[in-house]
Design a protein around this motif. Structure first.
Motif, PDB file in Angstrom:
ATOM      1  N   TYR A 299     -20.120   7.654  -6.477  1.00 43.84           N
ATOM      2  CA  TYR A 299     -18.702   7.715  -6.799  1.00 43.84           C
ATOM      3  C   TYR A 299     -18.568   7.877  -8.304  1.00 43.84           C
TER       4      TYR A 299
ATOM      5  N   HIS B 128     -13.047   1.849  -1.110  1.00 46.25           N
ATOM      6  CA  HIS B 128     -13.487   3.203  -0.775  1.00 46.25           C
ATOM      7  C   HIS B 128     -12.440   3.995   0.000  1.00 46.25           C
ATOM      8  N   ARG B 129     -11.403   3.290   0.509  1.00 42.03           N
ATOM      9  CA  ARG B 129     -10.356   4.042   1.215  1.00 42.03           C
ATOM     10  C   ARG B 129      -9.142   4.306   0.349  1.00 42.03           C
ATOM     11  N   ALA B 130      -9.157   3.789  -0.876  1.00 44.90           N
ATOM     12  CA  ALA B 130      -8.016   4.028  -1.771  1.00 44.90           C
ATOM     13  C   ALA B 130      -7.990   5.509  -2.161  1.00 44.90           C
ATOM     14  N   ASP B 131      -6.789   6.040  -2.228  1.00 47.04           N
ATOM     15  CA  ASP B 131      -6.645   7.458  -2.552  1.00 47.04           C
ATOM     16  C   ASP B 131      -5.622   7.565  -3.682  1.00 47.04           C
ATOM     17  N   GLY B 132      -6.127   7.687  -4.899  1.00 41.81           N
ATOM     18  CA  GLY B 132      -5.231   7.773  -6.046  1.00 41.81           C
ATOM     19  C   GLY B 132      -4.806   6.397  -6.537  1.00 41.81           C
TER      20      GLY B 132
ATOM     21  N   SER C   2      -5.357  -2.194  -4.656  1.00 37.50           N
ATOM     22  CA  SER C   2      -6.461  -1.242  -4.473  1.00 37.50           C
ATOM     23  C   SER C   2      -6.230   0.080  -5.196  1.00 37.50           C
ATOM     24  N   ARG C   3      -4.978   0.445  -5.419  1.00 38.92           N
ATOM     25  CA  ARG C   3      -4.670   1.761  -5.984  1.00 38.92           C
ATOM     26  C   ARG C   3      -4.708   1.680  -7.512  1.00 38.92           C
TER      27      ARG C   3
ATOM     28  N   ASN D  13      -9.673   3.070 -11.577  1.00 38.94           N
ATOM     29  CA  ASN D  13     -11.015   2.977 -10.993  1.00 38.94           C
ATOM     30  C   ASN D  13     -10.934   1.971  -9.860  1.00 38.94           C
ATOM     31  N   PRO D  14     -11.097   2.425  -8.626  1.00 39.87           N
ATOM     32  CA  PRO D  14     -10.847   1.549  -7.464  1.00 39.87           C
ATOM     33  C   PRO D  14     -11.984   0.561  -7.218  1.00 39.87           C
TER      34      PRO D  14
ATOM     35  N   THR E 284     -17.431  -1.887   3.389  1.00 34.21           N
ATOM     36  CA  THR E 284     -17.126  -1.649   1.970  1.00 34.21           C
ATOM     37  C   THR E 284     -18.412  -1.487   1.154  1.00 34.21           C
TER      38      THR E 284
END
Lengths: 151, 151
Positions: free
Chosen positions: A11, B69-73, B96-97, B100-101, B128
């Motif tokens: 990542y 790992h499922r955060a998007d933006g 989470s958003r 850097n997640p 995770t």
């Protein structure tokens, strides 16, 4: 592993800013048993992220996640200044030479000025890339802590 | 910024293992004021990194760094379950958003078995990716903490 694919994906992370500290060389950073981290420094967050600092003044202490950007590779077992005579597993230490060279420091927030945070307790090199800042919310009571090989 | 180049370099991180937890969906994870994190789970470290866990049994609590790992933006200001009526800066929350997640959890170490650590206090999804483990060494006394908008 049940899901090896999760372990092999890389990542990308991108600094949110840099730390300004009094330390130009790792030898200047207090280390070892009883080291006190009282140095002041500034977390200079990228101006376009300033809104992300909204309300941060209310917190006395922050977690700072940062990169050991000068670390080159890692060791699975290592000797550290606090116990030079025995080697310990890298995940039992805070050494820089880790599989993912991410550092974690709890700092005291002294003052915010726009996208800059003046803090006490820095222990990273000047110019260190910062990855994240989070509020420090609670403590494990000291009577419930065991500190392994450090005790 | 005095050194803008530091802020634009992307760095690659690679999971050291994955977390096995009871949570298949984020709605199952206790959130908000008074949420207690007592769920047990397992940190399955990659077998080739097992030596890095040497001596870890001696510590009662560990920091776990992991990926959302499922955060998007990300959002610069956000509402979180603990205070749904006001928005806060992302760095004043643990949402989470984030730019850097990366997540950070303090867990209690219950048992080590080879490259697996049984722990209490997981609050991440099953599967995770884990980035790092560090010993939890000390606490800020609660009387010295201010918890900002959370208080």
């Amino acid at each position: 592993m049940n899901d090896p694919s999760s372990n092999h994906t890389a990542y990308a992370v991108k600094p949110i800013g840099i730390a300004r500290t009094p330390f130009r060389d790792t030898s200047q950073i207090p280390k070892g048993k009883g080291a006190r981290h009282t140095a002041e420094g500034t977390l200079e967050i990228r101006p376009e992220l300033e809104a992300g600092l909204t309300d941060i003044e209310g917190f006395s202490h922050l977690f700072v996640l940062w990169l050991f950007h000068r670390a080159d590779g890692f060791d699975l077992v290592t000797r550290v200044p606090v116990d030079e005579h025995r080697a310990h597993g890298v995940f039992s230490t805070r050494t820089s030479r880790r599989p993912n060279p991410i550092g974690l420091t709890v700092v005291e927030l002294l003052e915010r000025s726009g996208a800059s945070l003046r803090v006490r307790g820095v222990d990273m090199l000047d110019g260190t890339p910062i990855l994240d800042i989070k509020p420090y919310l609670s403590s494990i009571p000291s009577e419930k802590l065991r500190r392994g090989w450090l005790d």
